[in-house]
Enzyme design. Structure first.
Site, PDB file in Angstrom:
ATOM      1  N   GLY A 220       9.359  15.327  64.418  1.00 21.16           N
ATOM      2  CA  GLY A 220       8.008  15.435  63.886  1.00 21.16           C
ATOM      3  C   GLY A 220       7.023  14.372  64.295  1.00 21.16           C
TER       4      GLY A 220
ATOM      5  N   TYR B 208      -2.983  27.545  67.635  1.00 19.22           N
ATOM      6  CA  TYR B 208      -3.243  26.553  66.581  1.00 19.22           C
ATOM      7  C   TYR B 208      -4.618  25.915  66.707  1.00 19.22           C
ATOM      8  CZ  TYR B 208       1.911  26.239  67.189  1.00 19.22           C
ATOM      9  OH  TYR B 208       3.249  26.484  67.359  1.00 19.22           O
TER      10      TYR B 208
ATOM     11  N   GLY C 291      11.273  16.189  69.185  1.00 22.25           N
ATOM     12  CA  GLY C 291      10.975  17.161  70.237  1.00 22.25           C
ATOM     13  C   GLY C 291       9.735  16.722  70.993  1.00 22.25           C
TER      14      GLY C 291
ATOM     15  N   CYS D  19      -7.202  39.092  78.699  1.00 21.94           N
ATOM     16  CA  CYS D  19      -8.202  39.913  78.020  1.00 21.94           C
ATOM     17  C   CYS D  19      -8.167  39.711  76.505  1.00 21.94           C
ATOM     18  CB  CYS D  19      -7.980  41.378  78.375  1.00 21.94           C
ATOM     19  SG  CYS D  19      -7.952  41.609  80.149  1.00 21.94           S
ATOM     20  N   GLU D  20      -8.512  38.513  76.065  1.00 24.79           N
ATOM     21  CA  GLU D  20      -8.591  38.158  74.642  1.00 24.79           C
ATOM     22  C   GLU D  20      -9.640  37.069  74.517  1.00 24.79           C
ATOM     23  OE1 GLU D  20      -6.518  39.095  72.031  1.00 24.79           O
ATOM     24  OE2 GLU D  20      -5.005  40.204  73.182  1.00 24.79           O
TER      25      GLU D  20
ATOM     26  N   TYR E 218       5.923  22.508  73.748  1.00 25.87           N
ATOM     27  CA  TYR E 218       5.396  23.725  73.124  1.00 25.87           C
ATOM     28  C   TYR E 218       4.355  24.410  74.001  1.00 25.87           C
ATOM     29  CZ  TYR E 218       7.874  21.650  69.219  1.00 25.87           C
ATOM     30  OH  TYR E 218       8.850  21.084  68.439  1.00 25.87           O
TER      31      TYR E 218
ATOM     32  N   ARG F  52      -0.937  26.852  72.929  1.00 31.18           N
ATOM     33  CA  ARG F  52      -1.283  26.054  71.746  1.00 31.18           C
ATOM     34  C   ARG F  52      -2.751  26.163  71.324  1.00 31.18           C
ATOM     35  NH1 ARG F  52      -1.001  21.109  71.525  1.00 31.18           N
ATOM     36  NH2 ARG F  52      -0.264  20.942  69.401  1.00 31.18           N
TER      37      ARG F  52
HETATM   38  C1  LIG Z   1      10.702  21.761  65.562  1.00 31.81           C
HETATM   39  C2  LIG Z   1      11.759  20.959  64.901  1.00 31.81           C
HETATM   40  C3  LIG Z   1      12.013  19.639  65.309  1.00 31.81           C
HETATM   41  C4  LIG Z   1      11.177  18.945  66.346  1.00 31.81           C
HETATM   42  O1  LIG Z   1       9.871  18.745  65.912  1.00 31.81           O
HETATM   43  P1  LIG Z   1       8.847  17.879  66.800  1.00 31.81           P
HETATM   44  O2  LIG Z   1       7.593  17.905  66.009  1.00 31.81           O
HETATM   45  O3  LIG Z   1       8.724  18.565  68.108  1.00 31.81           O
HETATM   46  O4  LIG Z   1       9.444  16.509  66.922  1.00 31.81           O
HETATM   47  C5  LIG Z   1      13.060  18.970  64.716  1.00 31.81           C
HETATM   48  N1  LIG Z   1      13.831  19.547  63.752  1.00 31.81           N
HETATM   49  C6  LIG Z   1      13.596  20.804  63.329  1.00 31.81           C
HETATM   50  C7  LIG Z   1      14.461  21.385  62.274  1.00 31.81           C
HETATM   51  C8  LIG Z   1      12.556  21.550  63.875  1.00 31.81           C
HETATM   52  O5  LIG Z   1      12.324  22.780  63.443  1.00 31.81           O
END
Ligand SMILES: *Cc1c(COP(=O)(O)O)cnc(C)c1O
Length: 426
Positions: free
Chosen positions: A248, A328, A287, A354-355, A382, A324
């Protein structure tokens, strides 16, 4: 409005002699050779990002499991696995990719609210390290599946720490009222139940409170709540060997200022020690923060379309390549690969799909002509992993740069590739 050069570029992406490059390679030369749209990644940027976590966790028992949904291309997985990462997967497809990339199965953890029996069976057969279970119903199905094959599935329960939305409104997955994790008040009873299941072996606890988090406080709050739960679970007689704090951590898309991973984790581990849990194995699931700023998407300007209300810059990358912004309303910086002199014009940068939602950036000041190349920054996470074939557009080529070396880690998808699984009527 920010012009192209008004703040610094991500690490390992720089202008050299008026030309944007990734590590030692010029993007213009790569685009000429491989065509556009083109994703180019810096391996050094990924390994540096990983290094921040590794330095903070040095000397402790730990496992950093890259959340591969951020970018699951095999060459990216290999880069991180060879540097010591395990992998966090969310589907049977990701499990096969993880194995193909050569990760040791015990270093795989399986997250997600909707694991199927078939996915559980396959994950048990290969011997993954942990199932992060998200509901009581899933726990019971996993217990049954494991007993059928004569195994005890290693489990961790994902808890929902219900971090206060008022102070941290950007947190999207750690609150009551979303689909993730088991509610705080049900956690101890769920662990006691799990401990009685013959097909399960409790190994840990986990949480993941959201994505693109740019402050430290939500992590500190979540850690406190998770540690309160560990204390309660252990008091009830169930041992917790590892604590998984999820992923996260945000990246800098547009003057965002997330704490550096090393600083964040040094602070969090200090709290862990202070609360007497410093001996536990730590798992993390980053991630975006490992790969997001390591990638750029190079796109060619096809047409300038000035208008009365808006000026449109039509480029050859689109929402199917880089979803993205459309999904979002996310912001990605867009900079010229070879900046031109002259006054910039304000453009909406849009793709050929086409959007009306097919835009990459709005109100961007750019001095450009048709045929110029633009680089969409922070496109490592992503983007490609969410790319689609909408409008029968083939997915883009991906290159991994390591110093001067370039590897094609994914070839451009052809129309024939896209039609391969379809059949004409007789
Ligand atoms: C998506 C996700 C992550 C990674 O999140 P990031 O924001 O990309 O670091 C880690 N754990 C779980 C369970 C997730 O769904």
């Amino acid at each position: 409005m920010k012009t192209a050069s008004s703040h610094s570029l991500p690490p390992h992406i720089h202008y050299l002699d008026g030309q944007l490059g990734v590590e030692q390679r010029s993007l213009e030369a790569l685009a000429r050779e491989h065509g556009t749209p083109l994703f180019v990644y810096s391996q050094a940027a990924m390994l540096d990002a990983l290094g921040g976590y590794q330095r903070a966790l040095a000397g402790r028992e730990h496992l950093i499991c890259y959340a591969m949904k951020a970018n699951s291309t095999l060459g990216i997985l290999q880069s991180l696995v060879r540097a010591g990462c395990g992998l966090d997967i969310v589907s049977g497809g990701e499990l096969e990719r993880a194995l193909a990339a050569g990760v040791t199965p015990e270093r795989i953890i399986f997250s997600g609210v909707g694991k199927t029996r078939a996915e559980m069976r396959r994950a048990l057969a290969v011997g993954i390290g942990c199932f992060n279970v998200e509901s009581r119903a899933e726990l019971d199905v996993l217990d049954a599946v494991a007993q059928e094959v004569g195994q005890r599935a290693p489990v961790s329960i994902r808890v929902n720490p219900n971090v206060d939305a008022k102070t941290h409104p950007y947190i999207s997955t750690g609150l009551k009222g979303n689909k993730f994790g088991i509610a705080h008040e049900d956690v101890v009873a769920t662990y006691q139940h799990a401990a009685t299941c013959r097909g399960l072996r409790v190994v840990g606890i986990d949480c993941h409170i959201g994505s693109q988090i740019t402050q430290t406080e939500p992590y500190l709050d979540a850690m406190d709540r998770v540690l309160d739960l560990v204390q309660a679970i252990e008091t009830s007689g169930v041992a917790i060997a590892h604590i998984d704090f999820g992923g996260g951590l945000g990246i800098d898309y547009n003057a965002d200022a997330p704490p550096p991973a090393q600083q964040l984790w040094t602070q969090l581990l200090h709290k862990l020690d202070a609360r007497g849990f410093g001996d536990r194995k730590i798992l993390l699931e980053p991630g975006r923060s490992l790969v997001g700023n390591a990638g750029v998407c190079v796109t060619e300007v096809l047409y300038l379309k000035p208008g009365e209300q808006k000026n449109f810059l039509i480029v050859d990358a689109a929402m199917n390549d880089l979803p993205r912004p459309a999904m979002y309303e996310a912001f990605h910086r867009i900079v010229p690969v070879a900046p031109r002199p002259g006054a910039p014009t304000t453009w909406d940068v849009v793709g050929p799909v086409c959007e009306s939602g097919d835009w990459l950036g709005r109100d961007r000041a750019l001095a450009v002509q048709a045929g110029d190349l633009l680089a969409v920054l922070s496109a490592g996470a992503y983007c490609m992993s969410m790319a689609s074939n909408y409008n029968t557009r083939g997915r883009a080529t991906e290159l991994l740069v390591q110093g001067e070396q370039v590897t094609v880690i994914r070839q451009r998808e052809t129309a024939a590739d896209q039609m391969r699984l379809e059949s004409l009527l007789p």
